[in-house]
Design a protein around this motif. Structure first.
Motif, PDB file in Angstrom:
ATOM      1  N   MET A 215       0.869  -1.191   0.000  1.00 56.31           N
ATOM      2  CA  MET A 215       0.000   0.000   0.000  1.00 56.31           C
ATOM      3  C   MET A 215       0.900   1.233   0.000  1.00 56.31           C
ATOM      4  O   MET A 215       1.854   1.326   0.720  1.00 56.31           O
ATOM      5  CB  MET A 215      -0.869  -0.019   1.270  1.00 56.31           C
ATOM      6  N   ALA A 216       0.552   2.234  -0.876  1.00 54.95           N
ATOM      7  CA  ALA A 216       1.329   3.476  -0.889  1.00 54.95           C
ATOM      8  C   ALA A 216       0.959   4.226   0.386  1.00 54.95           C
ATOM      9  O   ALA A 216      -0.065   4.909   0.451  1.00 54.95           O
ATOM     10  CB  ALA A 216       0.974   4.302  -2.123  1.00 54.95           C
ATOM     11  N   SER A 217       1.804   4.102   1.426  1.00 54.18           N
ATOM     12  CA  SER A 217       1.402   4.587   2.763  1.00 54.18           C
ATOM     13  C   SER A 217       1.165   6.100   2.760  1.00 54.18           C
ATOM     14  O   SER A 217       0.461   6.614   3.605  1.00 54.18           O
ATOM     15  CB  SER A 217       2.512   4.249   3.755  1.00 54.18           C
ATOM     16  N   GLU A 218       1.745   6.802   1.751  1.00 56.10           N
ATOM     17  CA  GLU A 218       1.584   8.255   1.811  1.00 56.10           C
ATOM     18  C   GLU A 218       0.178   8.688   1.382  1.00 56.10           C
ATOM     19  O   GLU A 218      -0.189   9.832   1.555  1.00 56.10           O
ATOM     20  CB  GLU A 218       2.627   8.961   0.928  1.00 56.10           C
ATOM     21  N   ILE A 219      -0.610   7.766   0.853  1.00 54.24           N
ATOM     22  CA  ILE A 219      -1.962   8.173   0.436  1.00 54.24           C
ATOM     23  C   ILE A 219      -2.949   7.932   1.575  1.00 54.24           C
ATOM     24  O   ILE A 219      -3.256   6.798   1.929  1.00 54.24           O
ATOM     25  CB  ILE A 219      -2.388   7.435  -0.846  1.00 54.24           C
ATOM     26  N   LYS A 220      -3.401   9.016   2.146  1.00 54.08           N
ATOM     27  CA  LYS A 220      -4.310   8.944   3.293  1.00 54.08           C
ATOM     28  C   LYS A 220      -5.687   9.540   2.955  1.00 54.08           C
ATOM     29  O   LYS A 220      -6.669   9.315   3.649  1.00 54.08           O
ATOM     30  CB  LYS A 220      -3.724   9.745   4.475  1.00 54.08           C
ATOM     31  N   LYS A 221      -5.722  10.362   1.883  1.00 54.46           N
ATOM     32  CA  LYS A 221      -6.983  11.022   1.546  1.00 54.46           C
ATOM     33  C   LYS A 221      -7.103  11.116   0.028  1.00 54.46           C
ATOM     34  O   LYS A 221      -6.200  11.613  -0.639  1.00 54.46           O
ATOM     35  CB  LYS A 221      -7.028  12.440   2.167  1.00 54.46           C
ATOM     36  N   ILE A 222      -8.219  10.578  -0.503  1.00 52.45           N
ATOM     37  CA  ILE A 222      -8.427  10.510  -1.955  1.00 52.45           C
ATOM     38  C   ILE A 222      -9.611  11.397  -2.351  1.00 52.45           C
ATOM     39  O   ILE A 222     -10.674  11.320  -1.726  1.00 52.45           O
ATOM     40  CB  ILE A 222      -8.675   9.059  -2.398  1.00 52.45           C
ATOM     41  N   GLY A 223      -9.406  12.204  -3.375  1.00 54.01           N
ATOM     42  CA  GLY A 223     -10.489  13.032  -3.913  1.00 54.01           C
ATOM     43  C   GLY A 223     -11.201  12.280  -5.041  1.00 54.01           C
ATOM     44  O   GLY A 223     -10.627  11.383  -5.666  1.00 54.01           O
ATOM     45  N   VAL A 224     -12.471  12.638  -5.274  1.00 51.87           N
ATOM     46  CA  VAL A 224     -13.198  12.060  -6.405  1.00 51.87           C
ATOM     47  C   VAL A 224     -13.998  13.175  -7.066  1.00 51.87           C
ATOM     48  O   VAL A 224     -14.581  14.026  -6.380  1.00 51.87           O
ATOM     49  CB  VAL A 224     -14.116  10.887  -5.971  1.00 51.87           C
ATOM     50  N   LEU A 225     -13.978  13.199  -8.419  1.00 51.34           N
ATOM     51  CA  LEU A 225     -14.710  14.238  -9.144  1.00 51.34           C
ATOM     52  C   LEU A 225     -15.284  13.656 -10.424  1.00 51.34           C
ATOM     53  O   LEU A 225     -14.829  12.620 -10.909  1.00 51.34           O
ATOM     54  CB  LEU A 225     -13.799  15.420  -9.494  1.00 51.34           C
ATOM     55  N   THR A 226     -16.312  14.333 -10.911  1.00 53.62           N
ATOM     56  CA  THR A 226     -16.877  13.991 -12.229  1.00 53.62           C
ATOM     57  C   THR A 226     -16.649  15.194 -13.135  1.00 53.62           C
ATOM     58  O   THR A 226     -16.766  16.338 -12.704  1.00 53.62           O
ATOM     59  CB  THR A 226     -18.380  13.673 -12.119  1.00 53.62           C
ATOM     60  N   SER A 227     -16.323  14.900 -14.391  1.00 60.34           N
ATOM     61  CA  SER A 227     -15.897  15.972 -15.285  1.00 60.34           C
ATOM     62  C   SER A 227     -16.393  15.707 -16.705  1.00 60.34           C
ATOM     63  O   SER A 227     -16.610  14.565 -17.092  1.00 60.34           O
ATOM     64  CB  SER A 227     -14.361  16.034 -15.276  1.00 60.34           C
ATOM     65  N   GLY A 228     -16.671  16.774 -17.429  1.00 67.19           N
ATOM     66  CA  GLY A 228     -17.147  16.638 -18.812  1.00 67.19           C
ATOM     67  C   GLY A 228     -18.633  16.290 -18.839  1.00 67.19           C
ATOM     68  O   GLY A 228     -19.357  16.460 -17.864  1.00 67.19           O
ATOM     69  N   GLY A 229     -19.097  15.777 -20.010  1.00 69.61           N
ATOM     70  CA  GLY A 229     -20.508  15.421 -20.146  1.00 69.61           C
ATOM     71  C   GLY A 229     -20.873  14.334 -19.140  1.00 69.61           C
ATOM     72  O   GLY A 229     -20.166  13.329 -19.016  1.00 69.61           O
ATOM     73  N   ASP A 230     -21.983  14.529 -18.423  1.00 69.04           N
ATOM     74  CA  ASP A 230     -22.343  13.509 -17.421  1.00 69.04           C
ATOM     75  C   ASP A 230     -22.873  12.254 -18.120  1.00 69.04           C
ATOM     76  O   ASP A 230     -23.176  12.261 -19.314  1.00 69.04           O
ATOM     77  CB  ASP A 230     -23.384  14.073 -16.451  1.00 69.04           C
ATOM     78  N   SER A 231     -22.991  11.180 -17.358  1.00 66.16           N
ATOM     79  CA  SER A 231     -23.528   9.933 -17.926  1.00 66.16           C
ATOM     80  C   SER A 231     -24.154   9.098 -16.821  1.00 66.16           C
ATOM     81  O   SER A 231     -23.685   9.152 -15.667  1.00 66.16           O
ATOM     82  CB  SER A 231     -22.419   9.129 -18.631  1.00 66.16           C
ATOM     83  N   PRO A 232     -25.167   8.318 -17.126  1.00 69.40           N
ATOM     84  CA  PRO A 232     -25.819   7.473 -16.122  1.00 69.40           C
ATOM     85  C   PRO A 232     -24.827   6.441 -15.597  1.00 69.40           C
ATOM     86  O   PRO A 232     -24.132   5.806 -16.391  1.00 69.40           O
ATOM     87  CB  PRO A 232     -26.954   6.790 -16.893  1.00 69.40           C
ATOM     88  N   GLY A 233     -24.729   6.321 -14.279  1.00 70.25           N
ATOM     89  CA  GLY A 233     -23.749   5.396 -13.704  1.00 70.25           C
ATOM     90  C   GLY A 233     -22.626   6.140 -13.016  1.00 70.25           C
ATOM     91  O   GLY A 233     -21.858   5.572 -12.242  1.00 70.25           O
ATOM     92  N   MET A 234     -22.504   7.436 -13.274  1.00 70.22           N
ATOM     93  CA  MET A 234     -21.461   8.222 -12.590  1.00 70.22           C
ATOM     94  C   MET A 234     -21.682   8.176 -11.084  1.00 70.22           C
ATOM     95  O   MET A 234     -20.728   8.054 -10.303  1.00 70.22           O
ATOM     96  CB  MET A 234     -21.460   9.669 -13.079  1.00 70.22           C
ATOM     97  N   ASN A 235     -22.939   8.244 -10.647  1.00 72.72           N
ATOM     98  CA  ASN A 235     -23.200   8.181  -9.205  1.00 72.72           C
ATOM     99  C   ASN A 235     -22.798   6.822  -8.630  1.00 72.72           C
ATOM    100  O   ASN A 235     -22.265   6.734  -7.518  1.00 72.72           O
ATOM    101  CB  ASN A 235     -24.680   8.456  -8.909  1.00 72.72           C
ATOM    102  N   ALA A 236     -23.013   5.778  -9.396  1.00 72.54           N
ATOM    103  CA  ALA A 236     -22.603   4.436  -8.930  1.00 72.54           C
ATOM    104  C   ALA A 236     -21.081   4.377  -8.791  1.00 72.54           C
ATOM    105  O   ALA A 236     -20.556   3.753  -7.855  1.00 72.54           O
ATOM    106  CB  ALA A 236     -23.088   3.373  -9.914  1.00 72.54           C
TER     107      ALA A 236
END
Ligand code: F6P
Length: 328
Positions: free
Chosen positions: A1-22
């Motif tokens: 495990m890359a121990s330095e990664i403690k917090k991950i961001g998530v974003l949606t970008s561009g044209g939306d699509s069904p399933g992005m929420n999933a």
């Protein structure tokens, strides 16, 4: 495990699509499972530049797997195309303590993420979220299956009225500059003709095919046209052209538009998005970066993002042959 990664961001970008929420739900829940923090980045890269962040936990994503659109909103962002914009975004991410991010979007969004990584060595993983299915490295993008089902359902409805009035309908579908939606839905909805940018077979052949349809006793005809088709005429010009050269037809046009981008995601897209979200977070925690998660032969794989943004999924030539045979 890359121990330095403690917090991950998530974003949606561009044209939306069904399933992005999933996909969002899967990223957030996998972070919770792996005991790393997760932060929602609103409005794509624009929100990243503005620091529009919100911590998310497993409960933040209740009841969204069945919802179209994206709870994180999406936006196209010119600012992120500039070094100043990317610098501001980097400062915002660091101020929030975010160590990596997952971007759910199309090739344009991945290009931005790749440039950002080159400048700041910031770990990123992409999940292909677009209805177009135009990204190399995956047989399915999240949203493609749902969009196809939406289009087939609508064309079935159009065929009802076309049959009642013995009409020819030109139905324009999305797909930007590829024809995957048009080809698959044309076959699925039994269209008499399918016009796609990958196989421009000309106006004369179209007229001949429509004449044959009429002669064979078909009471109505549906021609599915990809919005990126290169036949040289818009669907409205095609209508006029056919009315002029084949007066036997009473012609109408339906441009389906943004309805193809909405709706409850199909089971396939929900499962695909859930699988991709897990792979994205696991890959970051293993120290991977600059990859896009994809599916090939039902296996979840990683493709270098530099390759994913360069190519399109090739049009299925066997399906083109099937479509030709089906117009007999
Ligand atoms: O990329 C998805 C898509 O729906 C394309 O199929 C379509 O051409 C484009 O986005 C429309 O863009 P916008 O939503 O910005 O009008």
């Amino acid at each position: 495990m890359a121990s330095e990664i403690k917090k991950i961001g998530v974003l949606t970008s561009g044209g939306d699509s069904p399933g992005m929420n999933a996909a969002i739900r899967s990223v957030v829940r996998t972070c919770a499972y792996m005991k790393v923090d997760c932060v929602g980045i609103y409005r794509g890269y624009q929100g990243m530049i503005e620091g529009d962040f919100k911590p998310m936990d497993a409960r933040s994503v209740n009841n969204i797997i069945n919802k179209g659109g994206t709870i994180l909103k999406s936006a196209r962002c010119d600012g992120f195309r500039t070094p100043e914009g990317r610098k501001r975004a980097y400062e915002q991410l660091r101020a929030e303590g975010i160590d990596a991010f997952v971007v759910i979007g199309g090739d344009g969004s991945f290009t931005g993420a790749m440039v950002f990584n080159q400048e700041y060595h910031f770990p990123i993983i992409g999940i292909p979220g677009t209805i177009d299915n135009d990204i190399f490295g995956t047989s399915n993008t999240v949203g493609f299956d749902t969009a196809m089902n939406t289009v087939v359902e609508v064309i079935d409805k159009i065929r009802d009225t076309a049959s009642s009035h013995n009409r020819l309908f030109f139905v324009e579908v999305m797909g930007r500059d590829v024809g995957h939606i048009a080809l698959n839905t044309g076959v699925g909805a039994g269209a008499e003709e399918i016009l796609i940018p990958e196989a421009n077979r000309g106006l004369e052949r179209l007229l001949e095919s429509l004449k044959r349809s009429k002669k064979s006793g078909k009471s109505s005809s549906i021609v599915v046209v990809a919005e990126g088709d290169k036949i040289g005429k818009s669907v409205f010009e095609l209508k006029e052209y056919v009315e002029e050269h084949l007066p036997i037809y009473d012609v109408r046009v339906s441009v389906l538009g943004h309805m193809q981008r909405g709706g409850a995601p199909s089971c396939y897209d929900r499962v695909l998005a859930s699988r991709m979200g897990v792979k994205a977070v696991e890959s970051l925690l293993e120290g991977q970066t600059n990859f896009m998660v994809g599916v090939q032969n039902n296996k979840i794989i990683l493709t270098p993002i530099s390759k994913a943004i360069k190519g399109h999924t090739k049009i299925d030539k066997e399906l083109i042959r099937v479509s030709e045979i089906m117009t007999t």
